[in-house]
Design a protein around this motif. Sequence first.
Motif, mmCIF file in Angstrom:
data_model
loop_
_atom_site.group_PDB
_atom_site.id
_atom_site.type_symbol
_atom_site.label_atom_id
_atom_site.label_comp_id
_atom_site.label_asym_id
_atom_site.label_seq_id
_atom_site.Cartn_x
_atom_site.Cartn_y
_atom_site.Cartn_z
ATOM 1 N N ILE A 103 0.877 -1.164 0.000
ATOM 2 C CA ILE A 103 0.000 0.000 0.000
ATOM 3 C C ILE A 103 0.917 1.216 0.000
ATOM 4 N N CYS A 104 0.901 1.956 -1.080
ATOM 5 C CA CYS A 104 1.759 3.123 -1.246
ATOM 6 C C CYS A 104 0.974 4.378 -0.898
ATOM 7 N N LEU A 105 1.460 5.105 0.114
ATOM 8 C CA LEU A 105 0.824 6.357 0.528
ATOM 9 C C LEU A 105 1.696 7.531 0.102
ATOM 10 N N ASP A 106 1.110 8.521 -0.537
ATOM 11 C CA ASP A 106 1.859 9.717 -0.903
ATOM 12 C C ASP A 106 0.865 10.833 -1.218
ATOM 13 N N ASN A 107 1.135 12.044 -0.733
ATOM 14 C CA ASN A 107 0.267 13.173 -1.081
ATOM 15 C C ASN A 107 0.763 13.913 -2.321
ATOM 16 N N LEU A 108 1.867 13.391 -2.920
ATOM 17 C CA LEU A 108 2.446 13.927 -4.158
ATOM 18 C C LEU A 108 2.948 15.361 -3.996
ATOM 19 N N TYR A 109 3.313 15.727 -2.758
ATOM 20 C CA TYR A 109 3.883 17.050 -2.497
ATOM 21 C C TYR A 109 5.251 17.168 -3.169
ATOM 22 N N THR A 110 6.100 16.164 -2.970
ATOM 23 C CA THR A 110 7.369 16.096 -3.704
ATOM 24 C C THR A 110 7.499 14.795 -4.486
ATOM 25 N N GLY A 111 6.677 13.809 -4.178
ATOM 26 C CA GLY A 111 6.675 12.573 -4.947
ATOM 27 C C GLY A 111 5.935 12.759 -6.264
ATOM 28 N N SER A 112 6.014 11.735 -7.114
ATOM 29 C CA SER A 112 5.365 11.821 -8.422
ATOM 30 C C SER A 112 4.748 10.484 -8.783
ATOM 31 N N LYS A 113 3.539 10.543 -9.325
ATOM 32 C CA LYS A 113 2.880 9.316 -9.767
ATOM 33 C C LYS A 113 3.661 8.632 -10.882
ATOM 34 N N ALA A 114 4.461 9.415 -11.618
ATOM 35 C CA ALA A 114 5.273 8.832 -12.688
ATOM 36 C C ALA A 114 6.258 7.809 -12.136
ATOM 37 N N ASN A 115 6.683 7.972 -10.878
ATOM 38 C CA ASN A 115 7.634 7.031 -10.272
ATOM 39 C C ASN A 115 7.028 5.662 -10.013
ATOM 40 N N ILE A 116 5.703 5.605 -9.894
ATOM 41 C CA ILE A 116 5.045 4.334 -9.560
ATOM 42 C C ILE A 116 4.065 3.900 -10.643
ATOM 43 N N GLU A 117 4.085 4.594 -11.775
ATOM 44 C CA GLU A 117 3.104 4.327 -12.834
ATOM 45 C C GLU A 117 3.128 2.867 -13.276
ATOM 46 N N HIS A 118 4.339 2.281 -13.329
ATOM 47 C CA HIS A 118 4.461 0.897 -13.813
ATOM 48 C C HIS A 118 3.988 -0.123 -12.784
ATOM 49 N N PHE A 119 3.652 0.326 -11.546
ATOM 50 C CA PHE A 119 3.118 -0.602 -10.543
ATOM 51 C C PHE A 119 1.596 -0.558 -10.467
ATOM 52 N N LEU A 120 0.973 0.453 -11.038
ATOM 53 C CA LEU A 120 -0.445 0.702 -10.792
ATOM 54 C C LEU A 120 -1.344 -0.454 -11.236
ATOM 55 N N SER A 121 -0.915 -1.208 -12.241
ATOM 56 C CA SER A 121 -1.710 -2.346 -12.707
ATOM 57 C C SER A 121 -1.349 -3.647 -11.995
ATOM 58 N N HIS A 122 -0.374 -3.598 -11.093
ATOM 59 C CA HIS A 122 0.047 -4.810 -10.378
ATOM 60 C C HIS A 122 -1.050 -5.219 -9.394
ATOM 61 N N PRO A 123 -1.452 -6.494 -9.366
ATOM 62 C CA PRO A 123 -2.559 -6.912 -8.491
ATOM 63 C C PRO A 123 -2.272 -6.744 -7.006
ATOM 64 N N ASN A 124 -1.006 -6.699 -6.620
ATOM 65 C CA ASN A 124 -0.664 -6.574 -5.205
ATOM 66 C C ASN A 124 -0.221 -5.159 -4.824
ATOM 67 N N PHE A 125 -0.507 -4.195 -5.701
ATOM 68 C CA PHE A 125 -0.101 -2.818 -5.431
ATOM 69 C C PHE A 125 -1.328 -1.922 -5.353
ATOM 70 N N GLN A 126 -1.343 -1.069 -4.333
ATOM 71 C CA GLN A 126 -2.439 -0.115 -4.175
ATOM 72 C C GLN A 126 -1.850 1.252 -3.866
ATOM 73 N N PHE A 127 -2.282 2.274 -4.590
ATOM 74 C CA PHE A 127 -1.833 3.642 -4.326
ATOM 75 C C PHE A 127 -2.959 4.425 -3.670
ATOM 76 N N ARG A 128 -2.621 5.146 -2.598
ATOM 77 C CA ARG A 128 -3.569 6.040 -1.950
ATOM 78 C C ARG A 128 -2.935 7.425 -1.845
ATOM 79 N N GLU A 129 -3.605 8.408 -2.393
ATOM 80 C CA GLU A 129 -3.141 9.780 -2.230
ATOM 81 C C GLU A 129 -3.564 10.237 -0.834
#
Length: 326
Positions: free
Chosen positions: A29-55
């Motif tokens: 479970i990846c938590l980030d408010n994208l203040y300095t992080g970027s969704k581009a860094n985790i874009e290749h994980f977003l379709s992974h069945p065991n990966f979840q992103f929460r802003e």
Amino acid sequence: MKNVLITGGAGFLGAHLCERVLAAGNRVICLDNLYTGSKANIEHFLSHPNFQFREWDVCDPLDIEVDEIYNFACPASPPHYQADPVRTMKISVLGALNMLDLAKKYGAKIIQASTSEIYGDPLVHPQTESYWGNVNSIGIRACYDEGKRAAETLFYDYHRQYGVNIRVVRIFNTYGPGMNAEDGRVVSNFIVQALKGEDLTIYGDGSQTRSFCYRDDLVEGIIRLMNAPDEVTFPVNIGNPNEFTVRQLAEIVLELTGSKSQLILLPLPQDDPTQRCPDISRAQDHLAWQPNVELREGILRTIEYFNDQLSNFNRLNRASRVEASA
């Protein structure tokens, strides 16, 4: 399969942690408010069945059942953490409190991403974990330095008072692919300036020292610390003990990029450390860890990354101009 929460998971180090923890067969479970992080860094994980992103902002409480927590949420470069120092302190302190409460509730193991900045401008060299530091508590860097020191205090109080299973890693200068070109760190500054043919800006006379650890080496050390026996609750330095001056780094970047850029000296910022080098005896003894990637090799890999980033940026700009003129 463990449920692993990674705060700041869309950041430079957090994204690589996501990759390593996923590859080990866990749910992330990846938590980030994208203040300095970027969704581009985790874009290749977003379709992974065991990966979840929460802003999500770690300053807000969270209730989710997890087995392990990597608390990596906080801006880490001076331009970013000094841009909003009150927010930086809140992230360090409230973020630590909220994640420790979560660990306490579910019996999760939790690791705090602390920093070599807790040593301040050190009077002991190299820095051992037993050194208490030399920090200006009212300076412009204090929001980060003291925020991380306060977070460490909370971790050890939760461990002593509530029995929370903690780890504390003190991270020294780290670099590698995935860095933000505009985060103000010396490695990214020098490489991007050299690739653009701009002068390399050195703050001070360049004699101040740093110890540069390649991203993959650092993350390996962090994972080993998380998996270490329960008695390894003391702080552990993770970094490269090979020390270089900032001027030496600039010269290596110029050589490896083939740039003809010049070196420009600017005033040294307030409280900028004059020496920074970890003693990694604890990591060697308790984690069987030490860095493997030499600076020149790591800089070459990072140059390739930024070269690709700049090429893609220029290509998109050209396409936009063509479209606009059509």
